[in-house]
Design a protein around this motif. Structure first.
Motif, PDB file in Angstrom:
ATOM      1  N   ALA A  46       0.841  -1.206   0.000  1.00  8.54           N
ATOM      2  CA  ALA A  46       0.000   0.000   0.000  1.00  8.54           C
ATOM      3  C   ALA A  46       0.874   1.253   0.000  1.00  8.54           C
ATOM      4  O   ALA A  46       0.590   2.220  -0.710  1.00  8.54           O
ATOM      5  CB  ALA A  46      -0.933  -0.005   1.196  1.00  8.54           C
ATOM      6  N   MET A  47       1.978   1.219   0.750  1.00  7.82           N
ATOM      7  CA  MET A  47       2.883   2.387   0.769  1.00  7.82           C
ATOM      8  C   MET A  47       3.554   2.557  -0.580  1.00  7.82           C
ATOM      9  O   MET A  47       3.739   3.681  -1.066  1.00  7.82           O
ATOM     10  CB  MET A  47       3.926   2.228   1.881  1.00  7.82           C
ATOM     11  CG  MET A  47       3.356   2.522   3.258  1.00  7.82           C
ATOM     12  SD  MET A  47       4.598   2.639   4.540  1.00  7.82           S
ATOM     13  CE  MET A  47       4.828   0.926   4.963  1.00  7.82           C
ATOM     14  N   LYS A  49       2.327   1.831  -3.428  1.00  6.82           N
ATOM     15  CA  LYS A  49       1.337   2.296  -4.408  1.00  6.82           C
ATOM     16  C   LYS A  49       0.875   3.717  -4.132  1.00  6.82           C
ATOM     17  O   LYS A  49       0.249   4.339  -4.990  1.00  6.82           O
ATOM     18  CB  LYS A  49       0.119   1.371  -4.385  1.00  6.82           C
ATOM     19  CG  LYS A  49       0.315   0.083  -5.167  1.00  6.82           C
ATOM     20  CD  LYS A  49      -0.944  -0.758  -5.077  1.00  6.82           C
ATOM     21  CE  LYS A  49      -0.934  -1.874  -6.095  1.00  6.82           C
ATOM     22  NZ  LYS A  49      -1.145  -1.407  -7.456  1.00  6.82           N
ATOM     23  N   LYS A  50       1.110   4.220  -2.934  1.00 10.06           N
ATOM     24  CA  LYS A  50       0.527   5.507  -2.512  1.00 10.06           C
ATOM     25  C   LYS A  50       0.785   6.629  -3.508  1.00 10.06           C
ATOM     26  O   LYS A  50       1.903   6.897  -3.895  1.00 10.06           O
ATOM     27  CB  LYS A  50       1.093   5.911  -1.154  1.00 10.06           C
ATOM     28  CG  LYS A  50       0.462   7.091  -0.541  1.00 10.06           C
ATOM     29  CD  LYS A  50       1.491   8.150  -0.183  1.00 10.06           C
ATOM     30  CE  LYS A  50       1.413   9.310  -1.113  1.00 10.06           C
ATOM     31  NZ  LYS A  50       2.627   9.720  -1.746  1.00 10.06           N
ATOM     32  N   LYS A  51      -0.290   7.270  -3.926  1.00 11.75           N
ATOM     33  CA  LYS A  51      -0.187   8.318  -4.946  1.00 11.75           C
ATOM     34  C   LYS A  51      -1.404   9.224  -4.799  1.00 11.75           C
ATOM     35  O   LYS A  51      -2.521   8.748  -4.616  1.00 11.75           O
ATOM     36  CB  LYS A  51      -0.191   7.647  -6.318  1.00 11.75           C
ATOM     37  CG  LYS A  51      -0.014   8.549  -7.510  1.00 11.75           C
ATOM     38  CD  LYS A  51       0.059   7.659  -8.752  1.00 11.75           C
ATOM     39  CE  LYS A  51       0.224   8.314 -10.079  1.00 11.75           C
ATOM     40  NZ  LYS A  51      -0.094   9.653 -10.293  1.00 11.75           N
ATOM     41  N   SER A  52      -1.194  10.524  -4.894  1.00  7.65           N
ATOM     42  CA  SER A  52      -2.326  11.466  -4.880  1.00  7.65           C
ATOM     43  C   SER A  52      -2.877  11.610  -6.289  1.00  7.65           C
ATOM     44  O   SER A  52      -2.109  11.850  -7.222  1.00  7.65           O
ATOM     45  CB  SER A  52      -1.864  12.847  -4.411  1.00  7.65           C
ATOM     46  OG  SER A  52      -1.292  12.762  -3.138  1.00  7.65           O
ATOM     47  N   GLN A 186      -2.996   9.747   6.507  1.00  8.70           N
ATOM     48  CA  GLN A 186      -2.158   8.656   6.004  1.00  8.70           C
ATOM     49  C   GLN A 186      -2.894   7.319   6.085  1.00  8.70           C
ATOM     50  O   GLN A 186      -2.804   6.498   5.172  1.00  8.70           O
ATOM     51  CB  GLN A 186      -0.831   8.590   6.785  1.00  8.70           C
ATOM     52  CG  GLN A 186       0.111   7.484   6.343  1.00  8.70           C
ATOM     53  CD  GLN A 186       0.745   7.729   4.970  1.00  8.70           C
ATOM     54  OE1 GLN A 186       0.491   8.733   4.323  1.00  8.70           O
ATOM     55  NE2 GLN A 186       1.572   6.803   4.512  1.00  8.70           N
ATOM     56  N   PHE A 189      -5.045   7.087   3.117  1.00  3.38           N
ATOM     57  CA  PHE A 189      -4.296   6.763   1.898  1.00  3.38           C
ATOM     58  C   PHE A 189      -3.997   5.266   1.820  1.00  3.38           C
ATOM     59  O   PHE A 189      -4.211   4.623   0.798  1.00  3.38           O
ATOM     60  CB  PHE A 189      -2.980   7.565   1.845  1.00  3.38           C
ATOM     61  CG  PHE A 189      -3.101   8.830   1.037  1.00  3.38           C
ATOM     62  CD1 PHE A 189      -3.765   9.932   1.551  1.00  3.38           C
ATOM     63  CD2 PHE A 189      -2.581   8.911  -0.242  1.00  3.38           C
ATOM     64  CE1 PHE A 189      -3.905  11.101   0.803  1.00  3.38           C
ATOM     65  CE2 PHE A 189      -2.715  10.068  -0.993  1.00  3.38           C
ATOM     66  CZ  PHE A 189      -3.369  11.168  -0.477  1.00  3.38           C
ATOM     67  N   LEU A 190      -3.492   4.722   2.921  1.00  2.16           N
ATOM     68  CA  LEU A 190      -3.101   3.306   2.893  1.00  2.16           C
ATOM     69  C   LEU A 190      -4.331   2.411   2.733  1.00  2.16           C
ATOM     70  O   LEU A 190      -4.301   1.423   1.988  1.00  2.16           O
ATOM     71  CB  LEU A 190      -2.317   2.945   4.162  1.00  2.16           C
ATOM     72  CG  LEU A 190      -0.985   3.703   4.309  1.00  2.16           C
ATOM     73  CD1 LEU A 190      -0.273   3.275   5.586  1.00  2.16           C
ATOM     74  CD2 LEU A 190      -0.080   3.512   3.103  1.00  2.16           C
ATOM     75  N   GLU A 193      -5.548   2.608  -0.922  1.00  2.00           N
ATOM     76  CA  GLU A 193      -4.695   1.802  -1.813  1.00  2.00           C
ATOM     77  C   GLU A 193      -4.978   0.322  -1.615  1.00  2.00           C
ATOM     78  O   GLU A 193      -5.064  -0.442  -2.573  1.00  2.00           O
ATOM     79  CB  GLU A 193      -3.211   2.094  -1.567  1.00  2.00           C
ATOM     80  CG  GLU A 193      -2.770   3.526  -1.858  1.00  2.00           C
ATOM     81  CD  GLU A 193      -2.946   3.968  -3.306  1.00  2.00           C
ATOM     82  OE1 GLU A 193      -3.276   3.122  -4.161  1.00  2.00           O
ATOM     83  OE2 GLU A 193      -2.786   5.165  -3.581  1.00  2.00           O
ATOM     84  N   ARG A 198      -8.731   5.104  -5.518  1.00  2.00           N
ATOM     85  CA  ARG A 198      -7.858   6.244  -5.811  1.00  2.00           C
ATOM     86  C   ARG A 198      -8.204   7.371  -4.839  1.00  2.00           C
ATOM     87  O   ARG A 198      -9.359   7.547  -4.455  1.00  2.00           O
ATOM     88  CB  ARG A 198      -8.078   6.685  -7.253  1.00  2.00           C
ATOM     89  CG  ARG A 198      -7.599   5.649  -8.267  1.00  2.00           C
ATOM     90  CD  ARG A 198      -8.338   5.758  -9.577  1.00  2.00           C
ATOM     91  NE  ARG A 198      -8.255   7.074 -10.194  1.00  2.00           N
ATOM     92  CZ  ARG A 198      -7.187   7.556 -10.840  1.00  2.00           C
ATOM     93  NH1 ARG A 198      -6.110   6.821 -10.966  1.00  2.00           N
ATOM     94  NH2 ARG A 198      -7.200   8.755 -11.366  1.00  2.00           N
TER      95      ARG A 198
END
Ligand SMILES: Cc1cc2nc3c(=O)[nH]c(=O)nc-3n(C[C@H](O)[C@H](O)[C@H](O)COP(=O)(O)O)c2cc1C
Length: 230
Positions: A46-47, A49-52, A186, A189-190, A193, A198
């Motif tokens: 997941a980290m 892949k993390k993308k805004s 955070q 985000f994780l 993902e 998205r």
């Protein structure tokens, strides 16, 4: 259960519920599906892949996905049977948990939810609708006209009651609240993902404009706008 154990059980439960200072039961509760405690993706993946992102498809989210996201943002963990400690999915100075989470939806953008603005309640794992109708465009306009926000099927707003924290820690508490909102962001985000969703995040807005655009309760300050979709 023996009477003494029963009384202790009730007292502990009451103290735990009060410690969260949340409305636990409400006639308007929309019960969310129970969050899953295991997933298909490792935290490392997941980290990686993390993308805004700043654009989303029109595909709706499911209530299960939304429940999982809200739980990651500020959900309650199962009560520890031995210590009785009640904690959430993120650390909080003094266990005060000052964050409040709001959700904005459009018409048919989250299956099973009407268009509206909702407040998330962790203990009952439920939503309470605080206003009707699609508030996403007004929110996007209040966020310096970052209109892409309104294209997300679900928009999470991480907010906080600073007074809860400063009542115990004074000015130092202001710093703690900002720190805790970063943890929540955070986690979102994780979790997004890990669910194959998205996500983006927005801090560029004037707090007063956002508060009045989405009419969040007095004394609660918006800190992050987090659009999520596919
Ligand atoms: C505190 C904070 C505020 C941000 N505000 C905005 C914003 O207002 N608009 C936006 O499009 N992105 C915003 N971002 C996202 C960053 O632009 C993004 O994280 C950065 O470009 C790095 O890209 P990445 O997240 O894909 O690694 C913000 C991020 C943070 C942590």
């Amino acid at each position: 259960m023996k009477p003494v154990k029963y009384v202790v059980f009730c007292a502990v439960t009451l103290i735990l519920l009060m410690s969260f200072k949340e409305a636990v039961f409400s006639a308007n509760d929309i019960k969310l599906p129970k969050p899953a405690f295991t997933g298909k993706m490792s935290v490392e993946s997941a980290m990686l892949k993390k993308k805004s992102v700043r654009h989303f498809s029109k595909d709706p989210l499911t209530l299960e996905q939304v429940s999982q996201l809200l739980w990651a943002a500020n959900g309650a963990l199962p009560v520890d049977a031995i210590s009785g400690a009640t904690v959430k999915t993120l650390p909080s100075a003094g266990g005060i948990y000052p964050l409040e989470i709001f959700l904005l939806t459009g018409s048919d953008t989250v299956k099973g939810l009407p268009a509206g603005i909702f407040q998330y309640y962790a203990i009952s794992n439920s939503l309470v609708q605080i206003s009707q109708g699609d508030g996403r465009l007004a929110l996007a306009q209040a966020a310096l006209s970052q209109l892409w926000i309104a294209s997300a099927p679900a928009v999470v707003v991480i907010a906080a009651s600073f007074n809860k924290m400063t009542a115990k820690y004074g000015n130092q508490g202001i710093k703690y609240v900002f720190m805790e909102s970063g943890s929540s962001n955070q986690n979102l985000f994780l979790q997004a993902e890990a669910l194959g969703l998205r996500i983006g995040t927005v801090g560029a807005f004037e707090e007063g404009s956002v508060s009045s655009a989405i009419k969040i309760p007095a004394g609660v300050t918006p800190l992050f706008i987090v659009p999520v979709g596919k």
